[in-house]
Design an enzyme around this catalytic site. Sequence first.
Site, PDB file in Angstrom:
ATOM      1  N   ASP A   1       0.829  -1.209   0.000  1.00 12.71           N
ATOM      2  CA  ASP A   1       0.000   0.000   0.000  1.00 12.71           C
ATOM      3  C   ASP A   1       0.861   1.255   0.000  1.00 12.71           C
ATOM      4  OD1 ASP A   1      -2.604  -0.911  -0.109  1.00 12.71           O
ATOM      5  OD2 ASP A   1      -2.837  -1.059   2.052  1.00 12.71           O
ATOM      6  N   ILE A   2       1.860   1.275   0.857  1.00 14.31           N
ATOM      7  CA  ILE A   2       2.715   2.458   0.984  1.00 14.31           C
ATOM      8  C   ILE A   2       3.469   2.725  -0.317  1.00 14.31           C
ATOM      9  CG2 ILE A   2       4.736   3.404   2.167  1.00 14.31           C
ATOM     10  CD1 ILE A   2       3.749   1.840   4.669  1.00 14.31           C
TER      11      ILE A   2
END
Length: 434
Positions: free
Chosen positions: A206-207
Site C-alpha cells: 500500500d505504501i
Amino acid sequence: MLTVQKCRITEKFARYLRKFSSNATRSDGIENTSSASAGAPLRGIRVLDLTRIIAGPYCTMILGDLGADVIKVEKPGSGDESRHWGPPFMPNSTDSVYFMASNRNKRSICVDMKRGRSILEDLARKCDVLVENYVPGKLKQFGLDYESLRKINERLIYCSITGYGSRGPYAKRPGYDVIAASMGGLLHITGAQDGPPAKVGVAMTDIATGLYAHGAILAALLARRDTGRGQKIDVDLLSTQVSCLINVASNYLNAGLEAKRWGTSHSSIVPYQAFKTTSGYVTIGAGSDAHFEALCKFLGIPEISSNPKFLTNTHRVEHRKELIELLEGIFQKKSTSEWMEVLKDAPFPVAPINSIRDVFEDEHVKAIGLVKSIPHPAAGSVKVVGSPVSYSEAVNSVRTAPPILGQHTAEVLQEVLEYSQEVVEKLMKEKIIQ
C-alpha cells in the site's frame, strides 16, 4: 510570490505550479488557506481526495505535506473505514490511532456521493487533482469517472489507485495489501528459511503504491505545463508489488532462478544478516571484501578474511553455512549494546534490531525532530511521524492534525464553492452533507 535566486529543481517546480496551476489565480479569489507558506512546493494546488484506507490517503497526505489543499471526501455517518480500525482510539474521540497515520494536512467533508453528485462535480471544477481508489467502474455509476469529469475540467489530473488496474482479468477485483503482497510474491520471499510465508510488519505494498501515485501526479502536473491538459493515471497494488521485486525479479527473468525465503539473510551477499546476541540481535552488512576484512579484524579473527573459502563474496556465498555458524558463535558471547560499542567505529553497516520503543528513543531520531506533535480538535494533541524529505529552499511540513469526520464541510463549501450559508444549511437538513 517566492523570489527564486537559484536554479534548483524544487524551486523550478514550485515556480511552475504557481504560474500554471488552475488554482493559483482562482475565479473565486480565495487564497488556499491550507498551504503552510510561500515556500510550499504545491502551494496553490487543490486535491479532491476520494480515497480510503492506506494507499490513497498516504498518497494525498504526501501532497498535503508539500502544501496542497487536500479536500478529503467521506461518507456521512461513518467516513473512512480506517477511522474505526481500533483499538487503540484517540482520547475523547471515536477515531482510531490508525487513522492518524495517513491523514494529516487534510480537510474533511462529508457528502452523500449519490445525492450530492453536483457538489462533487462543482469541486472537480475547482481542483487540479482527483485521487480515488474505488473498484474500476464504481464511480461511473455516480458520473464521477474520468471521462465524465474531464468534460467539465480538461485540466484535471485524475489518479485511480486500484488492486489490479483498469484492464486484465482481475480488474474488477477489490485490492488489499496482503492479497497483492501474496499474489505479487512478497510473502513467498518473506520469513524464516525453514518457516511459513510471513507478512511484512506494515502495509508496504500500500505504501509503495501511494508513493508511486504521488510521483506520477507530480509528473502529470509538470506535463500539464506543456499541454494545458490533465490526464488519467492508473496505479495498482499488484503491478507496484511486482515492480518492487527488483533483484528477485531480475534473477528469475534473466537466470531462471526461483526465489526462496532467507529470513534476515541475503541471497547474494554473505554475511548480510542479523546475528543473535545475549540480549537481542545485531545486523551486519559486509557488502564488499574490504568490509568483510574489517569485520574479521573487529571480531578478532583477522585470519578468516584470508581463508581461501572466504576470500571473495562469491566464495563466502558458496561456503555460507560454515561462515555463518562461525560468526553466530562469536556474536552470542556479548550483548547487543556491548557489540554496538565494539563496532561503533566500524566502516561497514551495523545496527541493533530495535523495538519500536527503541526507535523513538534513539538519539538520532530525536535529534532530527522526526516526530511532530500537533493540536487535535478532540484529543488535545496527536503525534505523527513527519516527512522524511527536506528541501534547501522549500517547505515540507506537518501543519494540521488528521481531521474529525466532516470537520470542514461547511468551510469548504462556502470558501471553495461560494455556497451561501442558507444553501449549506439546506443540504445538511436534507442529509446530503454532514
